[in-house]
Design an enzyme around this catalytic site. Structure first.
Site, short mmCIF file in Angstrom:
data_model
loop_
_atom_site.label_atom_id
_atom_site.label_comp_id
_atom_site.label_asym_id
_atom_site.label_seq_id
_atom_site.Cartn_x
_atom_site.Cartn_y
_atom_site.Cartn_z
N CYS A 223 0.80 -1.23 0.00
CA CYS A 223 0.00 0.00 0.00
C CYS A 223 0.83 1.28 0.00
O CYS A 223 0.29 2.38 -0.07
CB CYS A 223 -0.95 -0.01 1.19
N HIS B 283 -2.57 8.07 5.90
CA HIS B 283 -2.83 6.76 5.31
C HIS B 283 -4.24 6.34 5.69
O HIS B 283 -4.98 5.82 4.87
CB HIS B 283 -1.79 5.75 5.80
N GLU C 48 -0.79 5.28 13.42
CA GLU C 48 -0.44 6.45 12.61
C GLU C 48 -0.61 7.73 13.41
O GLU C 48 0.19 8.67 13.27
CB GLU C 48 -1.28 6.51 11.33
N LYS D 125 -9.38 8.04 1.88
CA LYS D 125 -9.96 6.69 1.83
C LYS D 125 -11.39 6.66 2.37
O LYS D 125 -12.12 5.71 2.12
CB LYS D 125 -9.06 5.72 2.60
N HIS E 84 -9.71 2.05 -0.04
CA HIS E 84 -8.26 1.89 -0.05
C HIS E 84 -7.82 1.38 -1.42
O HIS E 84 -8.10 0.23 -1.79
CB HIS E 84 -7.85 0.91 1.04
N PHE F 112 1.99 -3.21 4.05
CA PHE F 112 2.32 -4.50 4.65
C PHE F 112 3.80 -4.79 4.43
O PHE F 112 4.35 -4.53 3.35
CB PHE F 112 1.50 -5.62 4.01
#
Length: 412
Positions: free
Chosen positions: A163, A302, A313, A334, A339, A398
């Site tokens: 991502c 994010h 975050e 998002k 996403h 990830f």
């Protein structure tokens, strides 16, 4: 000595618009592009919502033969790149093609190609796959197809960091220009993984929300968040060395001023609990740009709407900015488009550019009451109109991949 880099072109394919103009109008109108999955029958799956691109016709952006040789993630990338390149008004007849490059990534590539051809193998009991299965599937083909379509012969690579792919691609493109490898770079991310394999895989990780209410499915930083919504699309920017842009009279939208990248070295899916990895990426981006925390007005987070991402975050932002964190405007795109995985950073970079241009920070849609531990200003309930001189975009992938880019209003 680092060369200055500016943004001169934008291109987007998103769940709320297949051009930058329609996308940005959707953002300002508070549109949410989430709805029931139409690409396949999701009956029997735990998840039934996604943020699909609507009304996209590849033949409007490339010839039929070229389109047939690409899967959706490459088609989206080419369409967005062509829009960005046209927006930048670059005439390749006047450019050295070996000084114009591409860095466009995809976190996954084409799962659809694998699905289709594996079914064919099982049905026919032999290896009669599409001869173009591999070129359609592999993630670098987005960059490759862009270079072919636009005639770009410079550095052509892709970054695959889940991502964080789109933001890492933009950061690497910035470096290529800063240190003289190129004068112009087409950069960003693309993704299309709304298919049985993609949905099943992310559901198995318990990463996706099972919420059936489209307006409450993607709710970053909300106390009731339960996971992210799978989205798709592409976000592409044209980056250009400042003097090169000035010589050809280009319209300059913003300066791409800083980039930071780190690894958590912690876990394959969970962010580092104290947020230091992502926080250090933000610090490095500010250091690269020569910007103090007090000078940053806005962060496009994010903000996935998963429990741990949003919490960690928030901690990362506090680590990077200290008490200044409470003065920042923060939102998550998002909340409107889901996403977009490897495309997220590219689209969210465009949002930062448009926010700087329009002095406008969109609302985090759907979010109503924030988690007690998520105690910063996430633009809940209303958009904010304020001068934005410096904006940051975060992407976390990830594997513990962290990326942050910093843009600022262009000044001579």
């Amino acid at each position: 000595m680092k060369r200055r880099v500016v943004v001169t072109g934008l291109g987007a394919v998103t769940p709320i618009g297949n051009s930058v103009e329609t996308f940005w109008k959707g953002i300002q109108a508070g549109e949410v592009g989430i709805g029931p999955i139409t690409r396949f029958d999701s009956t029997g799956y735990k998840v039934h919502l996604a943020a699909e691109v609507k009304g996209f016709d590849a033949k409007e952006h490339m010839d039929f033969k070229a389109a047939k040789r690409m899967e959706l993630f490459s088609q989206y990338a080419v369409a967005a790149a062509k829009e960005a390149f046209a927006d930048a008004k670059i005439n390749m007849a006047e450019e050295n093609p070996y000084r114009v490059g591409v860095i466009v990534g995809s976190g996954i590539g084409s799962l659809q190609s694998v699905e289709t051809n594996y079914k064919k193998i099982l049905a026919e009991k032999q290896n009669r796959t599409d001869p173009l299965m591999v070129p359609k599937m592999i993630s670098n083909m987005a960059a490759g197809n862009i270079s072919i379509q636009l005639g770009l012969k410079g550095k052509c690579t892709n970054v695959v960091t889940a991502c964080a792919s789109g933001t890492h691609c933009i950061g690497d493109a910035l470096r290529a220009i800063q240190y003289g490898d190129a004068d112009v770079m087409v950069a960003g991310g693309t993704e299309s993984a709304i298919c049985p394999t993609g949905l099943s895989g992310f559901t198995g990780l318990t990463a996706l929300t099972t919420c059936e209410d489209a307006m409450r499915a993607s709710i970053p930083f909300d106390k009731d968040r339960k996971g992210f919504v799978l989205g798709e699309g592409a976000g592409i920017v044209v980056l250009e060395e400042l003097e090169h842009a000035k010589r050809r009279g280009a319209a300059i939208y913003a300066e791409m001023a800083g980039y930071g990248a780190t690894a958590d070295a912690y876990h394959v899916t969970l962010p580092e609990k104290d947020g230091r990895g992502a926080g250090m990426a933000m610090k490095l981006a500010m250091e690269d740009a020569g910007v103090a925390p007090e000078e940053v007005d806005y962060i496009n987070a994010h903000g996935t709407s998963t429990y741990y991402n949003d919490l960690f975050e928030t901690r990362a932002i506090k680590y990077a900015f200290g008490d200044v964190a409470y003065n920042l405007l923060i939102n998550s795109t998002k909340s409107m488009i889901g996403h977009l995985l490897g495309a997220a950073g590219g689209v969210e970079c465009i949002v930062c550019v448009k926010s700087i241009q329009g002095n406008y920070v969109h609302q985090t849609m759907g979010t109503r009451e924030t988690d007690a531990q998520c105690d910063l200003n996430y633009c809940v309930g209303t958009a904010v109109k304020k001068e934005i001189r410096c904006a940051m975009s975060n992407s976390l992938g990830f594997g513990g991949h962290n990326a942050a880019i910093l843009l600022r209003k262009y000044e001579e």
